[in-house]
Every structure is written in C-alpha cells, then in structure tokens.
Design an enzyme around this catalytic site. Structure first.
Site, PDB file in Angstrom:
ATOM      1  N   THR A 185      -2.978  -3.596   6.697  1.00  0.00           N
ATOM      2  CA  THR A 185      -3.658  -4.891   6.673  1.00  0.00           C
ATOM      3  C   THR A 185      -2.811  -5.981   7.319  1.00  0.00           C
ATOM      4  O   THR A 185      -3.351  -6.929   7.888  1.00  0.00           O
ATOM      5  CB  THR A 185      -4.007  -5.291   5.225  1.00  0.00           C
ATOM      6  OG1 THR A 185      -4.565  -4.175   4.553  1.00  0.00           O
ATOM      7  CG2 THR A 185      -5.021  -6.410   5.197  1.00  0.00           C
TER       8      THR A 185
ATOM      9  N   LYS B 161      -2.432  -7.454  -1.736  1.00  0.00           N
ATOM     10  CA  LYS B 161      -1.957  -7.306  -0.356  1.00  0.00           C
ATOM     11  C   LYS B 161      -2.746  -8.181   0.616  1.00  0.00           C
ATOM     12  O   LYS B 161      -2.258  -8.514   1.692  1.00  0.00           O
ATOM     13  CB  LYS B 161      -1.974  -5.840   0.074  1.00  0.00           C
ATOM     14  CG  LYS B 161      -3.325  -5.135  -0.019  1.00  0.00           C
ATOM     15  CD  LYS B 161      -4.195  -5.335   1.197  1.00  0.00           C
ATOM     16  CE  LYS B 161      -5.580  -4.743   0.967  1.00  0.00           C
ATOM     17  NZ  LYS B 161      -6.522  -5.047   2.058  1.00  0.00           N
TER      18      LYS B 161
END
Length: 334
Positions: A244, A187
C-alpha cells in the site's frame, strides 16, 4: 456453493472473479441499480478496466440474491458496512459465513468491521476477515497474491480458505482476527503518510524509515487492543503495509502525494475520485491511541496534517528531532 459479494467496487468484483474461477455459484450485488445494469451489459467494471466478467457471474441490485447463500462477502467501503449489514441481516441464515474484506475502523465507535457485522446481524453468523497485500487490479488479472483468512473459529477460517484458494490466490489461516483487521486499517494511515513523503520530494531512505518505524507503532497499538504481535510481521501487517505504501494502485498513497504537493485533504480525495480509507482511519487511530495511552508519533502527525491543517514540512522536522531512542530497548518491535 452459493456465494454473494456485497459491493461492486474493484475489490468486490475481483473477489467475485476468484470465486467464479473456483466454480462457485456467484452473485455480485451493487447498491446502485444503474451501475449493476451497466456492468451486466458491458461485462466489465470500470474500476477493473480490461478485465472481462464471465457470463456465469450474476450482477444484481436486489438483496433477495442473499437467500440461501452459504458465503457472503461484505466488500462495502468501511463507512457503509453498518448500513450494508443491516440491510443484509433479514436475508441471512445462521449457518451463513460472512467475510469482511473492508479495511477500516468505524468512525466514533472505533469498531472493527467484523464487530459491526456481528452487531448488525445479531451475532447469528460466523464472521471471518480476509486481508493481505492484494490490489484488486492485480487479483483481477490473476497475478499471484496471498491473503489471510482470520477467525477465532478455525473451521470458519478454513471454510473461507477453501472457498477462495487457487493457483493464483493463496490463502493462509489465522485465529487473530483482531490483529488482522487492525493491521489492515492502520496501514492505510501510513500509506497516506508515505505518499506525503513522495509529494514532498523525499525518496527511498525516507520511506523506508517511515514504514519501519510506523510498523513499530502499529504493533504497539495492535497488541494493546488484543492483537498478536506476529500478525503485524505477516501478510496482513508488513505485507499489506509494503504494497500500500509503494504502489500507485493505492488510493491512500496517491492522495498522500497530492497533499505533499500542497493540496488540502479534501482536494486530494476529490482528485483521487474514490474512497481514501486512510483519511477516515487517521481520526480513529488518534482516538484509540489517546484512549489506550499508546505513543504513535507518525500516525499523530498524519492526523494533524489531515484534520488540523498542519504543514507536512513542519511535521518532518518534528519527527526527525524527537528524543533519542534505543531501537531494541526503548521501542516495541517484532
């Protein structure tokens, strides 16, 4: 319980606070003696401004602090995990539980962080991965946060759950350490890509498209490497991807914005002033995808921007004009 956190960055410090809040005997170790002395004196880590460190939190730079530890948390940047593991190994006992909270893949070997710790400690300790959508800044402020404690050994996973869980920090367990660690590392590449979108001036539609399709390709690779598909739709997967990609707390996101605005990868990382894990992970993801024969167009484009000097605006056109697909029949999804 005696617990030691190896790594005095923001995340290591925040986790040390959680353990202190839970009544454990906690030591925070820094590889830099001057930094350890400064944090000890000011009772504040510059990476967690405004968060006071309790007097009962010991802050040292000597690895003798590991003697007798029941729980050891490795919070070093991914590139330093091997060195940290090797240094720590002589001080550990077989019953010590190691917790990796670093989110990355080792360069060249493409090993996950738990695999590195197992190697460096000669497989004498159980290793658990703790991951999820958890900015250190918010954990330090005791804002509600959830993570996953992952280990094939359910007893070890529950041991870590019990050590960390409180009314601000909720922990779930999982047997899928492969999926949890891969989701955490992959990610970061997408968060960097999402930042590039912002830097180019794209808005919510574009970022939603990127995040959703990126999750499909992350899942493809993760499942191929032994992860469980459901993991990628959970806290360590979709949860961590969302936080994120959308927060300015994220160094990956901030670096991506600078690259989208025209800075080189090295200039962006220098301006961010801290480790940008997505930069290193992009190379590993490229290598793994090629080795496994997995199609990962977004991650591949990120690699080309970061390592081959490709212009972000050219990459957008390539992605948007790819061959037509059926979302359900021709792509792996959750």
């Amino acid at each position: 319980m005696k617990a030691v956190v190896l790594g005095s960055g923001g995340w290591g410090t925040a986790l040390a606070l959680v353990l202190c809040d839970n009544g454990h005997d906690v030591t925070l170790w820094s590889h830099n003696p001057a930094k350890a002395e400064s944090i000890c004196k000011t009772r504040e880590n510059p990476l967690l401004k405004g968060v006071s460190l309790p007097e009962n939190l010991k802050i040292v730079s000597d690895l003798d602090c590991l003697e007798g530890a029941e729980l050891v948390v490795c919070a070093s940047p991914s590139f330093a995990v091997r060195e940290t593991g090797l240094k720590a190994a002589p001080h550990l006992k077989p019953e010590t539980v190691l917790v990796t909270v670093s989110k990355g893949i080792e360069r060249d070997t493409n090993l996950r962080m738990s695999q590195i710790l197992q190697e460096t400690t000669k497989y004498q300790c159980k290793v658990v991965a703790l991951s999820g959508p958890s900015h250190a800044e918010e954990v330090g402020l005791r804002l509600p946060t959830g993570c996953v404690s992952a280990c094939p050994d359910r007893t070890a996973a529950r041991f870590v759950q019990d050590a960390f869980m409180n009314d601000c920090f909720r922990i779930y367990t999982s047997y899928d350490i492969i999926g949890v660690e891969l989701a955490a590392a992959l990610k970061n590449v997408i968060a960097l890509s999402c930042g590039i979108c912002s830097g180019l001036g794209f808005q919510d539609n574009t970022k939603a498209l990127l995040m959703t399709r990126a999750m499909a390709e992350i899942t493809r690779l993760g499942e191929q490497l032994g992860g469980t598909r459901r993991t990628f739709g959970g806290l360590a997967g979709m949860g961590d991807l969302i936080v994120t990609c959308t927060s300015m707390h994220s160094r990956n996101n901030r670096a991506g914005i600078l690259i989208g605005q025209g800075k080189s990868a090295s200039e962006a990382m220098e301006e961010v002033g801290a480790v940008v894990e997505g930069y290193y992970a992009a190379e590993s993801v490229h290598q793994l995808a090629e080795r496994e024969g997995i199609e990962m167009p977004i991650s591949q484009c990120a690699y080309e921007i970061l390592y081959q000097g490709k212009q972000p605006k050219d990459v957008v056109s390539e992605l948007m004009t790819r061959a037509k697909k059926d979302e359900l029949l021709e792509t792996t999804w959750l």
